[in-house]
Design a protein around this motif. Structure first.
Motif, PDB file in Angstrom:
ATOM      1  N   ALA A   1      38.464  74.861 -73.530  1.00 12.62           N
ATOM      2  CA  ALA A   1      37.201  74.328 -73.006  1.00 12.62           C
ATOM      3  C   ALA A   1      36.125  75.395 -73.167  1.00 12.62           C
ATOM      4  O   ALA A   1      36.354  76.569 -72.849  1.00 12.62           O
ATOM      5  CB  ALA A   1      37.354  73.930 -71.545  1.00 12.62           C
TER       6      ALA A   1
ATOM      7  N   THR B   1      36.468  66.751 -69.494  1.00 15.10           N
ATOM      8  CA  THR B   1      37.398  67.696 -68.884  1.00 15.10           C
ATOM      9  C   THR B   1      36.642  68.700 -68.027  1.00 15.10           C
ATOM     10  O   THR B   1      35.688  69.332 -68.495  1.00 15.10           O
ATOM     11  CB  THR B   1      38.208  68.443 -69.958  1.00 15.10           C
TER      12      THR B   1
ATOM     13  N   SER C   1      40.997  65.818 -66.172  1.00 20.81           N
ATOM     14  CA  SER C   1      40.582  65.071 -67.368  1.00 20.81           C
ATOM     15  C   SER C   1      40.402  63.603 -67.024  1.00 20.81           C
ATOM     16  O   SER C   1      41.232  63.013 -66.327  1.00 20.81           O
ATOM     17  CB  SER C   1      41.629  65.201 -68.477  1.00 20.81           C
TER      18      SER C   1
ATOM     19  N   ARG D   1      32.256  76.847 -72.398  1.00 21.62           N
ATOM     20  CA  ARG D   1      31.192  76.816 -71.391  1.00 21.62           C
ATOM     21  C   ARG D   1      30.091  77.792 -71.802  1.00 21.62           C
ATOM     22  O   ARG D   1      30.340  78.979 -71.947  1.00 21.62           O
ATOM     23  CB  ARG D   1      31.731  77.215 -70.013  1.00 21.62           C
TER      24      ARG D   1
END
Length: 500
Positions: free
Chosen positions: A371, A260, A287, A373
């Motif tokens: 998500a 993703t 995705s 990071r």
């Protein structure tokens, strides 16, 4: 399916059970429903497809294998039993997932809360256009008539595309289609892929699946299950919405590996919440399934991989981004973590928040995407993206921001109260043995427990705060779970100070 659960000695007393899910063809589903009503089928193993709008008669018991994800779904599934005046039973068997464990440990959230909020953003252009079509089909719009707000711009757009016709100060439906059939109650798209069994040249349609899910479940080489029978996908024709399968005797199932990517499109608001910078805005979520695993039945042993060559799925939606800048209170805490451990810590935080948030947002866990990071390309800092898994967004990311304090507190309660030593599927998820290796003098091991610590999993927050110095000064292992507990505790402290 009946053969797979057959008792050799009693033949199950000739009782018949059936499998049921939304992907079956309508006539197949109606046949199973009729069997439940007339008693020819004694039991059914089903997805949530049997929750709403289906009369299946009076069942004696319902067993939920894991919390369905929402309070309303749980009551709907429990209500499948006892629809007559007879006594019935409903059992919820909690799985090891964090949300299941939280519900079991805090039953007041289940029995004391009302069913989920209907998260609908009335300004979502995808939702608004579909609803305008349905409304115009039922009754013409008058010029200047309000529909939540002024919709003249959207009515003009629909006229330009031949869907509406303007005459006599009214907007009339002019398309040949029935608009409601394009509004899906289960997915964000009405488009389906038809599944065709090509064995022995039959070319028999046996099921269907929504287009978006097909990219992640019906790739070439995937194992497809239907009524307990196994099939293998030979080809997925996205252009013609066809998937071709054939019989399979393989003793494994498949699971896709999805990559993703998220791109920030615009920022609407930047604010500080509980010592962390929060950014609201629009994002593009891309995705793509790149590989798939072959996992043996029963043991789940990984016996191989395969390649997936399908286009990515793109979605424009809403998100809130938690940016851990060193200038913020929570960002400073994260910066103290050893570099070698930051990736695993932020991944565990993402897993934990994604599983706990639905309890406080009163939504389905599948409605939320997260998500992680370690160094985001957009903000050049560690980030957590929380986004709506529906085109245009439905307000869930904004709801997350409003409830962030309660969500962090709930996450802390779950992981600190879990009896495991170093992390498990019921709290932060599995880790590499629960411990991670750091080099001598590794910066920021504060809050980490050494591998040799006694009763590490049951230590309180004060103990966790003092666990890391030995690990930082010596080459050794640190307890990831204790580090997550310590981080969440300091996050709650920052939240309390910022609200004074």
């Amino acid at each position: 399916m009946n053969e797979s659960v057959k008792n050799f000695y009693s033949d199950n007393h000739r009782l018949k059970i059936a499998a049921y899910r939304g992907g079956y063809l309508p006539n197949e589903r109606r046949k199973i429903e009729a069997g439940l009503r007339d008693g020819s089928i004694a039991g059914v193993v089903s997805t949530n497809a049997l929750e709403l709008g289906i009369d299946i008669g009076g069942l004696d018991a319902s067993v939920m294998a894991g919390f369905p994800g929402t309070i309303s779904s749980a009551w709907q599934q429990a209500g499948r039993a006892g629809r007559s005046s007879s006594v019935s039973l409903s059992i919820l068997i909690a799985s090891a997932s964090p949300i299941d464990q939280y519900i079991i440990q805090h039953p007041e959230y289940f029995f004391g809360k009302s069913p989920e909020s209907g998260w609908v953003d009335a300004d979502n252009i995808y939702i608004l256009l579909d609803q305008l079509k349905c409304a115009a089909f039922e009754l013409p719009f008058k010029d200047g008539e309000l529909f939540h707000s002024n919709v003249d711009e959207f009515l003009n757009y629909l006229e330009e595309n031949g869907i509406l016709r303007h005459a006599g100060q009214k907007w009339y439906w002019s398309d040949r289609s029935y608009p409601a059939e394009n509004v899906s109650l289960r997915t964000s798209t009405p488009e389906n892929v038809v599944i065709v069994n090509t064995a022995s040249g039959r070319n028999e349609v046996i099921g269907e699946m929504d287009l978006s899910s097909a990219k992640f479940m019906l790739y070439k080489g995937a194992v497809y299950m239907h009524q307990g029978d196994r099939y293998i996908v030979k080809e997925l024709d996205l252009e013609n919405h066809r998937c071709y399968i054939e019989d399979s005797k393989e003793n494994y199932y498949t699971d896709s590996i999805v990559k993703t990517d998220i791109k920030m499109l615009n920022q609407d608001d930047v604010s500080m919440h509980g010592g962390v910078e929060c950014i609201e805005g629009d994002v593009l979520v891309r995705s793509q399934a790149t590989k798939y695993k072959k996992l043996k039945y029963h043991t789940h042993e990984n016996i191989g991989y395969g390649e997936i060559n399908l286009p990515a799925d793109e979605m424009h939606t809403r998100a809130v981004v938690l940016v851990f800048r060193e200038s913020s209170m929570v960002g400073k805490v994260f910066a103290e973590i050893a570099e070698a451990l930051k990736t695993e810590i932020i991944q565990k935080l993402g897993t934990l928040l994604k599983n706990i948030a639905p309890v406080f947002l009163l939504c389905d866990p599948r409605d939320i995407g997260i998500a992680e990071r370690v160094k985001d390309t957009e903000f050049a800092n560690p980030c957590l993206y929380i986004y709506d898994r529906y085109p245009g967004g439905t307000g869930i990311s904004e709801g997350f921001l409003k409830n962030i304090g309660r969500i962090v507190e709930g996450a802390y309660e779950l992981v600190s109260g879990c009896p495991c030593e170093s992390g498990c599927p019921s709290c932060i998820g599995p880790t590499s043995g629960g411990f991670a290796f750091i080099e001598a003098g590794g910066a920021g091991a504060g809050g980490a427990g050494t591998a040799g610590s006694d009763d590490a999993g049951s230590m309180g927050p004060d103990a966790a705060d003092n666990m890391g110095q030995g690990a930082a000064d010596n080459m050794g292992e640190v307890n990831i779970k204790l580090m997550v507990i310590d981080f969440l505790r300091k996050w709650m402290d920052a939240w309390a100070r910022s609200n004074k």
